[in-house]
Design a protein around this motif. Structure first.
Motif, PDB file in Angstrom:
ATOM      1  N   GLU A  33      43.039  91.151 100.706  1.00  6.27           N
ATOM      2  CA  GLU A  33      44.338  90.492 100.828  1.00  6.27           C
ATOM      3  C   GLU A  33      44.286  89.320 101.813  1.00  6.27           C
ATOM      4  O   GLU A  33      44.967  88.314 101.626  1.00  6.27           O
ATOM      5  CB  GLU A  33      45.462  91.463 101.173  1.00  6.27           C
ATOM      6  N   ASP A  34      43.457  89.429 102.866  1.00  3.80           N
ATOM      7  CA  ASP A  34      43.302  88.305 103.804  1.00  3.80           C
ATOM      8  C   ASP A  34      42.630  87.123 103.118  1.00  3.80           C
ATOM      9  O   ASP A  34      43.042  85.974 103.285  1.00  3.80           O
ATOM     10  CB  ASP A  34      42.475  88.721 105.016  1.00  3.80           C
ATOM     11  N   THR A  35      41.593  87.417 102.359  1.00  2.00           N
ATOM     12  CA  THR A  35      40.891  86.349 101.642  1.00  2.00           C
ATOM     13  C   THR A  35      41.805  85.687 100.626  1.00  2.00           C
ATOM     14  O   THR A  35      41.854  84.461 100.520  1.00  2.00           O
ATOM     15  CB  THR A  35      39.639  86.917 100.946  1.00  2.00           C
ATOM     16  N   ALA A  36      42.552  86.482  99.873  1.00  2.00           N
ATOM     17  CA  ALA A  36      43.464  85.929  98.866  1.00  2.00           C
ATOM     18  C   ALA A  36      44.536  85.061  99.513  1.00  2.00           C
ATOM     19  O   ALA A  36      44.803  83.944  99.069  1.00  2.00           O
ATOM     20  CB  ALA A  36      44.109  87.054  98.063  1.00  2.00           C
ATOM     21  N   ARG A  37      45.129  85.551 100.581  1.00  2.00           N
ATOM     22  CA  ARG A  37      46.183  84.802 101.275  1.00  2.00           C
ATOM     23  C   ARG A  37      45.646  83.476 101.828  1.00  2.00           C
ATOM     24  O   ARG A  37      46.243  82.421 101.654  1.00  2.00           O
ATOM     25  CB  ARG A  37      46.774  85.649 102.400  1.00  2.00           C
ATOM     26  N   ASP A  38      44.478  83.521 102.467  1.00  3.13           N
ATOM     27  CA  ASP A  38      43.907  82.305 103.056  1.00  3.13           C
ATOM     28  C   ASP A  38      43.442  81.325 101.984  1.00  3.13           C
ATOM     29  O   ASP A  38      43.553  80.110 102.152  1.00  3.13           O
ATOM     30  CB  ASP A  38      42.763  82.660 103.998  1.00  3.13           C
TER      31      ASP A  38
END
Length: 108
Positions: A68-73
């Protein structure tokens, strides 16, 4: 921890989606390009990515980020691109994605 194939990216980015898994032969028949049309599609010829032993890297301190961090960034980064860059992206357009999904669901 949530399964990455669930709604992790969609819900964490404030949207809704439904994942549809398609096979590589279908994508190739429809001229979808690995890494370009579908970023991070690791196709059969590049399966070495799946066989790399990262033990030494982890022991040296490598840490994986949450999906989710990778997707958001990644979405935040994509939104900073000039419109011309987004318009000329080699990734699938929404219209092309819908066309492929219709073809996938219509196959018999």
């Amino acid at each position: 921890s949530r399964d990455w194939s669930s709604d992790v990216c969609s819900s964490d980015l404030g949207g809704t989606s439904h994942l549809t898994w398609v096979d590589e032969a279908f994508l190739r028949r429809h001229e979808v390009q690995p890494w370009l049309g579908l970023p991070l599609w690791v196709h059969a010829e590049d399966d070495a990515f799946e066989r790399v032993d990262a033990t030494r890297a982890r022991l040296a301190g490598l840490r994986c980020r949450a999906l989710e961090d990778t997707a958001r960034d990644t979405l935040a980064w994509e939104r900073t691109l000039p419109e011309v860059a987004r318009a000329n992206s080699p990734t699938l357009s929404a219209a092309r994605e819908q066309e492929l999904l219709a073809a996938w669901h219509a196959r018999g």
